[in-house]
Design a protein around this motif. Structure first.
Motif, short mmCIF file in Angstrom:
data_model
loop_
_atom_site.label_atom_id
_atom_site.label_comp_id
_atom_site.label_asym_id
_atom_site.label_seq_id
_atom_site.Cartn_x
_atom_site.Cartn_y
_atom_site.Cartn_z
N VAL A 207 0.84 -1.20 0.00
CA VAL A 207 0.00 0.00 0.00
C VAL A 207 0.88 1.25 0.00
N LEU A 208 0.51 2.21 -0.87
CA LEU A 208 1.17 3.51 -0.90
C LEU A 208 0.13 4.58 -0.56
N PRO A 209 0.18 5.18 0.65
CA PRO A 209 -0.77 6.25 0.99
C PRO A 209 -0.39 7.56 0.29
N VAL A 210 -1.38 8.25 -0.25
CA VAL A 210 -1.16 9.52 -0.95
C VAL A 210 -2.12 10.55 -0.37
N LEU A 211 -1.59 11.67 0.13
CA LEU A 211 -2.43 12.74 0.67
C LEU A 211 -2.77 13.75 -0.42
N LEU A 212 -4.06 14.07 -0.54
CA LEU A 212 -4.53 15.00 -1.56
C LEU A 212 -5.44 16.04 -0.91
N PRO A 213 -5.38 17.29 -1.36
CA PRO A 213 -6.36 18.28 -0.89
C PRO A 213 -7.76 17.82 -1.28
N GLU A 214 -8.72 18.00 -0.39
CA GLU A 214 -10.06 17.48 -0.63
C GLU A 214 -10.67 18.04 -1.91
N GLU A 215 -10.53 19.35 -2.14
CA GLU A 215 -11.10 19.93 -3.35
C GLU A 215 -10.47 19.32 -4.60
#
Length: 250
Positions: A95-103
């Motif tokens: 698994v590779l977690p990726v953080l993204l802005p919600e918009e």
């Protein structure tokens, strides 16, 4: 590597067969290719073919996508989060977690996620962050399965999609701001520039001279009569002009 067949009752895995065969069918197909593990729904049961590790991972990924859609309101472009909380996502080798802005994450529609999954043979799902503290307005996308290289490629494609979405969002906001601005004074602006010589030059100056003014019908532009100091309208296709706004306004 030893491959085996296994048949499990969906109820024992807490999976909804109708949902997996319908709305979640894209996720089902993606999980099958990303692991890889052959899977087949058989009424209230599921048949899996693969190694012990891959079969367990297949069950887990299907649970991921179902939990991700639990107890959430449908939000266009988002795949959820719901009850899914993968607490060991940062420590897992698959698994590779990726953080993204919600918009920005809103740009990742189910269709776009499916495109990325097909191209990279990975499995993508949003979760709630796994209990970790995330900055407000951020979403966590889990890129699962495949190889390390494929997961990195899927993450890059997801970020690229959100960058494109951000540009679209910014452009939309800018257009909204323009529409909400007080109407400009085109005559005052014309006094500061060379007078336009032809239709093409008038066309290029529409936003500059008439920002905040009501929209015209498609194919119409505004011009200004220098002798009457009055706005008039030209239909570009045939050159017909009129001083009557009712003929040109959208």
């Amino acid at each position: 590597m030893t491959y085996q067949f296994e048949v499990c009752a969906l109820a024992s895995l807490k999976l909804d067969g109708l949902w997996l065969g319908g709305p979640a069918s894209m996720a089902f197909a993606a999980a099958e290719k990303a692991i890889p593990c052959a899977m087949q729904l058989l009424g209230s049961k599921i048949m899996l073919a693969g190694s012990d590790v891959h079969r367990e991972r297949a069950k887990e990924y299907l649970s991921f996508v179902q939990q991700s859609r639990k107890d959430i309101e449908e939000v266009p472009g988002l795949r959820g989060g719901g009850r899914l909380s993968v607490t060991d996502a940062d420590m897992r080798e698959d698994v590779l977690p990726v953080l993204l802005p919600e918009e920005a994450a809103r740009c990742l529609s189910l269709e776009r996620i499916a495109e990325i999954q097909r191209a990279t043979r990975t499995f993508l799902v949003f979760d709630t962050g796994g209990g970790s503290v995330m900055a407000r307005g951020m979403r966590r996308l889990l890129v699962c399965g495949g190889t390390e290289v494929r997961r990195a490629e899927a993450a890059a494609r997801a970020r690229e999609r959100t960058v494109q979405g951000n540009r679209h969002l910014v452009n939309s906001l800018q257009e909204s701001e323009v529409e909400n601005m007080p109407p400009s004074d085109p005559w005052a602006k014309l006094l500061t520039i060379p007078w336009p010589k032809n239709i093409n030059e008038w066309g290029r100056l529409q936003r500059t001279l008439w920002s905040g003014h009501p929209k015209l019908k498609k194919g119409w532009i505004r011009c200004m009569s220098s002798s009457q100091r009055q706005e008039y309208y030209v239909r570009v296709a045939d050159g017909i002009s009129t001083f009557d706004p009712n003929e040109a306004l959208a």
